[in-house]
Design an enzyme around this catalytic site. Structure first.
Site, mmCIF file in Angstrom:
data_model
loop_
_atom_site.group_PDB
_atom_site.id
_atom_site.type_symbol
_atom_site.label_atom_id
_atom_site.label_comp_id
_atom_site.label_asym_id
_atom_site.label_seq_id
_atom_site.Cartn_x
_atom_site.Cartn_y
_atom_site.Cartn_z
ATOM 1 N N GLU A 156 56.310 43.151 43.038
ATOM 2 C CA GLU A 156 55.889 43.512 44.332
ATOM 3 C C GLU A 156 55.090 42.368 44.786
ATOM 4 O OE1 GLU A 156 54.459 44.255 47.319
ATOM 5 O OE2 GLU A 156 53.387 46.140 46.640
ATOM 6 N N CYS B 182 49.987 43.401 51.409
ATOM 7 C CA CYS B 182 51.446 42.805 51.517
ATOM 8 C C CYS B 182 52.121 43.107 52.517
ATOM 9 C CB CYS B 182 51.967 42.871 50.023
ATOM 10 S SG CYS B 182 52.144 44.637 49.827
ATOM 11 N N GLU C 247 52.061 33.502 53.888
ATOM 12 C CA GLU C 247 51.049 34.690 53.893
ATOM 13 C C GLU C 247 49.617 34.287 53.804
ATOM 14 O OE1 GLU C 247 51.296 37.045 50.175
ATOM 15 O OE2 GLU C 247 51.390 38.890 51.396
ATOM 16 N N LYS D 210 46.291 45.170 33.047
ATOM 17 C CA LYS D 210 45.321 44.127 33.441
ATOM 18 C C LYS D 210 45.020 44.055 34.903
ATOM 19 C CE LYS D 210 44.914 40.359 34.391
ATOM 20 N NZ LYS D 210 44.020 40.037 35.792
HETATM 21 P P1 ADP Z 1 45.788 36.909 44.521
HETATM 22 O O1 ADP Z 1 46.472 35.554 45.037
HETATM 23 O O2 ADP Z 1 46.042 37.932 45.571
HETATM 24 O O3 ADP Z 1 44.586 36.984 43.494
HETATM 25 P P2 ADP Z 1 47.480 36.750 42.237
HETATM 26 O O4 ADP Z 1 49.126 36.719 42.205
HETATM 27 O O5 ADP Z 1 46.895 35.467 41.831
HETATM 28 O O6 ADP Z 1 46.978 37.323 43.697
HETATM 29 O O7 ADP Z 1 46.905 37.941 41.102
HETATM 30 C C1 ADP Z 1 47.400 39.054 40.935
HETATM 31 C C2 ADP Z 1 47.194 39.605 39.527
HETATM 32 O O8 ADP Z 1 47.909 38.656 38.823
HETATM 33 C C3 ADP Z 1 45.940 39.512 38.928
HETATM 34 O O9 ADP Z 1 45.758 40.503 38.179
HETATM 35 C C4 ADP Z 1 45.835 38.201 38.331
HETATM 36 O O10 ADP Z 1 44.752 38.181 37.451
HETATM 37 C C5 ADP Z 1 47.152 38.190 37.685
HETATM 38 N N1 ADP Z 1 47.859 36.617 37.421
HETATM 39 C C6 ADP Z 1 47.473 35.707 38.115
HETATM 40 N N2 ADP Z 1 48.154 34.542 37.464
HETATM 41 C C7 ADP Z 1 48.708 34.924 36.542
HETATM 42 C C8 ADP Z 1 49.403 34.599 35.364
HETATM 43 N N3 ADP Z 1 49.742 33.132 35.455
HETATM 44 N N4 ADP Z 1 49.957 35.343 34.557
HETATM 45 C C9 ADP Z 1 49.931 36.619 34.670
HETATM 46 N N5 ADP Z 1 49.005 37.452 35.322
HETATM 47 C C10 ADP Z 1 48.679 36.443 36.257
#
Ligand code: ADP
Length: 506
Positions: free
Chosen positions: A275, A309, A406, A200
């Site tokens: 990570e 990161c 961050e 995903k």
């Molecule tokens: P950023 O803040 O850098 O966008 P995120 O941690 O929000 O980083 O997103 C990283 C990945 O995690 C993306 O693929 C996002 O769609 C996914 N993601 C965000 N929220 C969730 C969640 N609650 N469960 C699973 N995946 C998630």
């Protein structure tokens, strides 16, 4: 035309065709429509314009993908192939991705705002190399033998060994900062180990994952082994984490989301590697070779627009060289040419989105309001692009948000120090523990810092360099587990122990 927007006529005909195509999910070896029927608008961050649309997959799509991956794992050929057979398939994937290099890097640049040099190096070339590196591991996965004594059964004779088996169906969730690169960090070891995978990608940058799915189909990887579902995190991502058919979650992203994913995975005692974020320190000692330290620390923070990161976002410079180092980094910052990703003379493109731009600017503003001084950058560029100037803040204090949190943007928080004890305490004064670097010519000092830094990776006279053979992972709030190197294989296999009672032949 806005000169800060990409000139899409620079794209090859195949890249333009790809962007204009109708994108579908890749499930069970086929491109299929999403059950959900919703779509995500994919944006070029240099202009804010939509460049493509992809399906916003939901729970039902994830269920279909996991079912396909489950079937491929439980009864398909992939986990049953020999190591050399999987090795050949991974090499084929690498060759085909290499052939598609120009198109993939162009698509990635348009979508992520990063220069063609960056996307070619980190999303394409490194991915090709990692697929080849992991192809080599496919033939080298094995357990160990032991000579057990079993002290409570005196006189007994035993033989013992461990066997490494693929962990099963892997759910991989990736971020937008190095989109295809991060995806391949997850796909390559999963395939080498004999796992199947549902990927995903981040909703902001889904295009190259779907383009890679074409490569997977072309390479003849058996159906269901690699599945790609585009969609939002809270829907598709959360459904993947919650799905009981997934044995392991491999996540790269923010610490907040990582924490909730870890908690959800733990509910089912699913394996997971996380990570996560960082706030990595860079320490420049008084004896450092400044011809290396100045450009090195500048790139430590500004590489990938600070959207790394392991970005070196906190700089500590010894009092004796402080002015010289700050002046040098500021000169580099001012000379970095901001511009559209597709222009050959651009050094730094926009951030991923307007939202990210505003978030980064807010950190700069709040730092300034709390007394920080801007010695370079500090502003956005006018227009619809998500540009932020490379920025250096000095006179910062540990309590400021721009020092504690961050930012994931090109913002360096710099301070001076005088004593060793003082700098190591301040360098480690963070909830994160991803990386840390020291710049010195003194071997004893370098080794002292290796021992003292509380971080998953320590760099000496460089910062942020990653290699396929070197495990990468964080401690504290920066994550659990490692990617890259042989550790990635360990995380995609389970250990089965075998203990046999031996008898004399009759
Ligand atoms: P950023 O803040 O850098 O966008 P995120 O941690 O929000 O980083 O997103 C990283 C990945 O995690 C993306 O693929 C996002 O769609 C996914 N993601 C965000 N929220 C969730 C969640 N609650 N469960 C699973 N995946 C998630």
């Amino acid at each position: 035309m806005n000169s800060l927007a990409n000139d899409l006529s620079r794209l090859s005909a195949s890249s333009r065709r790809y962007l204009a195509a109708r994108h579908r999910l890749f499930i069970g070896g086929e491109f299929v429509d999403s059950v959900a029927q919703d779509e995500i608008s994919v944006i070029d961050p240099t202009s804010g314009e939509q460049v493509a649309r992809v399906p916003a997959g939901g729970e039902a799509d994830i269920d279909r993908a996991v079912t396909a991956a489950r079937k491929a794992f439980d009864s398909g050929p992939w986990p049953r192939l020999t190591g050399p057979q999987r090795e050949r398939m991974l090499l084929r994937l690498a060759d085909l991705l290499e052939t598609a290099a120009e198109e993939v890097s162009q698509i990635e640049s348009v979508n992520s705002g990063r220069t063609l040099v960056a996307t070619k190096a980190f999303d394409v070339d490194l991915s090709v190399d990692y697929l080849r590196y992991m192809a080599g591991w496919a033939t080298k996965i094995h357990g160990q033998t032991m000579n057990p004594s079993v002290p409570y059964l005196p006189g007994g004779k035993f033989f013992a060994m461990t066997v490494r088996e693929p962990v099963g169906v892997v759910g991989a969730i990736t971020p937008w900062n190095v989109p295809l690169g991060q995806a391949i960090w997850k796909v390559a070891p999963a395939l080498a180990a004999g796992c199947t995978i549902v990927l995903k990608p981040a909703e902001q940058t889904p295009l190259t994952a779907l383009r890679f799915a074409q490569v997977v189909a072309e390479a003849g990887i058996p159906e269901g082994v690699v599945n790609v579902v585009t969609g939002y995190g809270e829907t598709a991502g959360a459904a993947l984490v919650a799905h009981p058919g997934v044995e392991k979650i491999s996540f790269t992203g923010s610490t907040g989301v990582g924490r909730s994913i870890g908690a959800a995975a733990a509910q089912q005692l699913k394996r997971f590697t996380l990570e996560l974020g960082g706030k990595s320190p860079m320490v420049v000692m008084g004896d450092a070779d400044l011809d290396i330290a100045i450009p090195g620390t500048a790139m430590g923070i500004f590489a990938n627009h600070g959207q790394n990161c392991c970005a070196g976002s906190r700089l500590f410079v010894h009092d004796s060289v402080y002015e010289k180092v700050i002046d040098g980094i500021a000169r580099i910052a001012r000379n970095l040419k901001l511009g559209p990703a597709l222009s050959p003379d651009t050094d730094m493109g926009p951030l991923i989105s307007k939202a990210q731009q505003q978030r980064v600017l807010e950190y700069i503003r709040s730092g300034v309001a709390d007394g920080a001084r801007v010695v370079a950058g500090g502003n956005e560029l006018p227009g619809p692009g998500a540009y932020v100037q490379p920025t250096i803040l000095t006179d910062v204090r540990p309590s400021m948000n721009c020092v504690r949190e961050e930012i994931f943007g090109p913002v360096l928080a710099a301070t001076r120090f005088r004593e060793l004890g003082e700098v190591i305490e301040r360098a480690n004064e963070t909830t994160f523990g991803l990386g840390a670097s020291v710049w010195t010519q003194n071997l004893d000092l370098a080794h002292w810092f290796i021992r003292q830094f509380k971080a998953g990776t320590v760099w000496i006279n460089t910062h942020g360099v990653l290699d396929l053979a070197v495990p990468f992972g964080g401690i504290k709030q920066s994550g659990i587990g490692h990617e890259l190197g042989g550790e990635a294989i360990n995380h995609h296999t389970t250990l089965k122990s075998v203990l046999a009672s031996l008898r004399e032949p009759r």
